[in-house]
Scaffold this motif. Sequence first.
Motif, PDB file in Angstrom:
ATOM      1  N   ALA A   1       5.381  -8.045  -8.701  1.00  0.00           N
ATOM      2  CA  ALA A   1       4.789  -6.506  -8.885  1.00  0.00           C
ATOM      3  C   ALA A   1       4.505  -5.679  -8.049  1.00  0.00           C
ATOM      4  O   ALA A   1       4.993  -4.619  -7.589  1.00  0.00           O
ATOM      5  CB  ALA A   1       3.794  -6.419 -10.009  1.00  0.00           C
ATOM      6  N   HIS A   2       3.633  -6.028  -6.777  1.00  0.00           N
ATOM      7  CA  HIS A   2       3.348  -5.509  -5.621  1.00  0.00           C
ATOM      8  C   HIS A   2       4.463  -5.407  -4.635  1.00  0.00           C
ATOM      9  O   HIS A   2       4.672  -4.119  -4.252  1.00  0.00           O
ATOM     10  CB  HIS A   2       2.142  -6.383  -5.044  1.00  0.00           C
ATOM     11  CG  HIS A   2       0.890  -5.838  -5.741  1.00  0.00           C
ATOM     12  ND1 HIS A   2      -0.203  -5.295  -5.108  1.00  0.00           N
ATOM     13  CD2 HIS A   2       0.448  -5.950  -6.952  1.00  0.00           C
ATOM     14  CE1 HIS A   2      -1.207  -5.229  -5.751  1.00  0.00           C
ATOM     15  NE2 HIS A   2      -0.797  -5.441  -7.174  1.00  0.00           N
ATOM     16  N   ALA A   3       5.482  -6.290  -4.899  1.00  0.00           N
ATOM     17  CA  ALA A   3       6.525  -6.198  -3.758  1.00  0.00           C
ATOM     18  C   ALA A   3       7.574  -5.355  -4.314  1.00  0.00           C
ATOM     19  O   ALA A   3       8.289  -4.366  -3.607  1.00  0.00           O
ATOM     20  CB  ALA A   3       7.159  -7.498  -3.724  1.00  0.00           C
TER      21      ALA A   3
ATOM     22  N   ILE B   1       9.247  -7.897 -15.349  1.00  0.00           N
ATOM     23  CA  ILE B   1       7.729  -8.396 -14.934  1.00  0.00           C
ATOM     24  C   ILE B   1       6.455  -8.073 -15.892  1.00  0.00           C
ATOM     25  O   ILE B   1       5.779  -8.671 -16.145  1.00  0.00           O
ATOM     26  CB  ILE B   1       7.438  -7.671 -13.706  1.00  0.00           C
ATOM     27  CG1 ILE B   1       8.488  -8.265 -12.534  1.00  0.00           C
ATOM     28  CG2 ILE B   1       6.162  -7.722 -12.939  1.00  0.00           C
ATOM     29  CD1 ILE B   1       8.201  -7.599 -10.983  1.00  0.00           C
ATOM     30  N   SER B   2       6.664  -6.716 -16.402  1.00  0.00           N
ATOM     31  CA  SER B   2       5.553  -6.240 -17.065  1.00  0.00           C
ATOM     32  C   SER B   2       5.154  -6.940 -18.432  1.00  0.00           C
ATOM     33  O   SER B   2       4.175  -7.294 -18.677  1.00  0.00           O
ATOM     34  CB  SER B   2       5.768  -4.651 -17.355  1.00  0.00           C
ATOM     35  OG  SER B   2       5.746  -3.801 -16.016  1.00  0.00           O
ATOM     36  N   ALA B   3       6.291  -7.194 -19.205  1.00  0.00           N
ATOM     37  CA  ALA B   3       6.188  -7.635 -20.240  1.00  0.00           C
ATOM     38  C   ALA B   3       5.525  -8.990 -20.575  1.00  0.00           C
ATOM     39  O   ALA B   3       4.421  -9.395 -21.101  1.00  0.00           O
ATOM     40  CB  ALA B   3       7.561  -7.991 -21.210  1.00  0.00           C
ATOM     41  N   PRO B   4       5.807  -9.846 -19.608  1.00  0.00           N
ATOM     42  CA  PRO B   4       5.331 -11.371 -19.730  1.00  0.00           C
ATOM     43  C   PRO B   4       3.890 -11.310 -19.036  1.00  0.00           C
ATOM     44  O   PRO B   4       2.729 -11.951 -19.359  1.00  0.00           O
ATOM     45  CB  PRO B   4       6.062 -12.446 -18.964  1.00  0.00           C
ATOM     46  CG  PRO B   4       7.221 -11.342 -18.215  1.00  0.00           C
ATOM     47  CD  PRO B   4       7.230 -10.188 -18.945  1.00  0.00           C
ATOM     48  N   LEU B   5       3.837 -10.195 -17.959  1.00  0.00           N
ATOM     49  CA  LEU B   5       2.553 -10.164 -17.074  1.00  0.00           C
ATOM     50  C   LEU B   5       1.567  -9.831 -18.184  1.00  0.00           C
ATOM     51  O   LEU B   5       0.228 -10.253 -17.904  1.00  0.00           O
ATOM     52  CB  LEU B   5       2.669  -9.164 -15.919  1.00  0.00           C
ATOM     53  CG  LEU B   5       1.513  -8.869 -15.136  1.00  0.00           C
ATOM     54  CD1 LEU B   5       0.769 -10.239 -14.562  1.00  0.00           C
ATOM     55  CD2 LEU B   5       1.680  -7.834 -13.967  1.00  0.00           C
TER      56      LEU B   5
END
Length: 489
Positions: free
Chosen positions: A85-87, A103-107
Motif C-alpha cells: 500500500a505504501h509503495a 490491496i484494500s479488501a483483504p487488508l
Amino acid sequence: MKHPIPVLADYGISPQNGFLPSVLPLTRLPDPYYNKWEAIASNLQSLVLSKRLRGVVDRLPVLSTVGLEHDAEWRRAYSLLTFFAHAYIWGGDTPCDRVPPSISAPLLKICEHLEIPPVSTYAASVLWNFKPLFMDEAIDDLDNLATLVTFTGSLDESWFYLVSVAIEARGGPIIPLMLAAVQAARDADSATVTRCLTGFAERLDDLGELLRRMHENCDPGFFYRRIRTFLAGSKNMAEAGLPQGVIYDDGTGAVDYVQHSGPSNAQSSLIQFFDIILGIEHRPTGETAASETTRKHNFLADMRRYMPGPHARFLHDVALVANIRGFVEARRGADKALSIAYDACLAMLRAFRDIHIAIVTRYIVLPSRANRARSRSRSPEAVRNRQQNLATASRQGEQKNVKGTGGTSLIPFLKQARDETGEPAVEDWARRFMSRQTKVSGQNDFFLGKAENEEDDDAHLLPREERVVEHGLAGTWSMDEDVGGLCHY
C-alpha cells in the motif's frame, strides 16, 4: 481491591522477547494461494524502482483471507499488504490517494483481525519484519538480524528497522523484571524492588548503545531522500500531495478518505512501558510542571491506536498497577539504595532520549537544511518539475522550527519528552544532575557574534540560520500544537 498484575501470556507478550512475537515471523505464507502476494514482495524493490508496481497491483486479483490460519500468517499478510500500500501510494512521480481493492479488501479484514489500522506501522516494519541469520544465536544481536521486506532493498533501510528490532529484543526481559518489581512493592520488599531497578538501569544502558549504532549502516542522506518517503502515512500530508488522505477502496463504493500516521518509534510499546512503569508523565508541548493549565494530551492514546490490540491493552492494564514511583517516594531518605536505583533508571532513559535527539538532528534537521539550500539553487523550471513526495515537501510559511507532520515543533517536542523523564527523580542531586544544561559549543569563528537566541539550551543541535519546516523522523507521527508530550525514542 487492587487490580491484578497483568499476565504476559494473556497479551501475546514473550518474557524473553517482549513485544516481538514468541514465534519468529514467517518468511513466506505457506498457502500457495498467496503466491501472487509473495511474488510481489520478492520483486518489490525492482517494481518500485521501475515505477511499475501500480500496474502490477491494478491487475492483481482480490484474494480472500480465508486461507490465513495462525497468528503468524495474519501478521505476515499484514506486513506484506501495508508495504504494498505504501509503495503504491508513494511509488510514482506523484502520490496516489486511492489504494485499489486488490490491496484494500483483504487488508481491511486483516486489520480488523489484528486490531490495528490499515497502514504500515511499527509492528509491520519492525516487530513482524525480521529473521535471525543464525538460528542458534540470539535475536538481540544486531549483527544476527535481517529484514524480510523493504522498499529499497538497501542495507540502510534494513539497518534502520533492525536497530529497533534489536532494542525490542534486548529490552524484552525488562517487562517481566519490572512486573516482578510491582509485586515486590505490593509486598513492601524494598530489596527486591532495588534489585529490579538496578537491572532495569543496566539494560537501558545496553539499549542506548544499540541506538548509537544507527549511523554504522544507515546513511542520513539516503534515509532522508529515499527511505523516509515510503514511511509517510496519510495524515497531514497535504503538502506532500495527499490533501484529504487516502481511500482504501474495498470495491463496495461506500468508502471515504481516511488519514493515518505511518510507522513511528512512538508506536513502540516497549518505550511506553518504560514511562508507565517508572511513573513518568508527559505534558502538551510547551507546558511545564508549573503550568496552571490542565489540558489533557492524547498523544499516548493516539499512538496506541497503531499498536496491535493486545499490546495497547497491556499498557492500559500496566498503568492501573504501576506503583514503583510512589513506593520509592514513600521511602525517600530512609532507603538510599532504592532511591539511587530509581534515579539511575530515570538517568539512563533520559540519556537514551538524548541519543535520539542527536539522531533526529543528523537524519532530519541537517538534511532538511541541505534540501532547502539545493532548492534555492535550482532553476524555477526544475523546481516545478521535481517529483512530489514527502522528501520534497516543506512548508513555506513563517514557522521557524523544524516541524512534525501535524505541526509540532520537532526538536522542542523531543527535548520536552527528555526533560520530563528526569522530573520524578527522588534525590536532590539526581534532580540537579538531570536538569543540567548542555554547554553550547561555538563555531570557531573569531568574528561571529553572540547568538541572539540564547534561551534554546539545545540550539547547538540545529543550524544557526533559517530553520526550515519539515516532517518528523519517519514523516509519520502527528500532533497539533495544543497536545503532545511523548515522541519517538
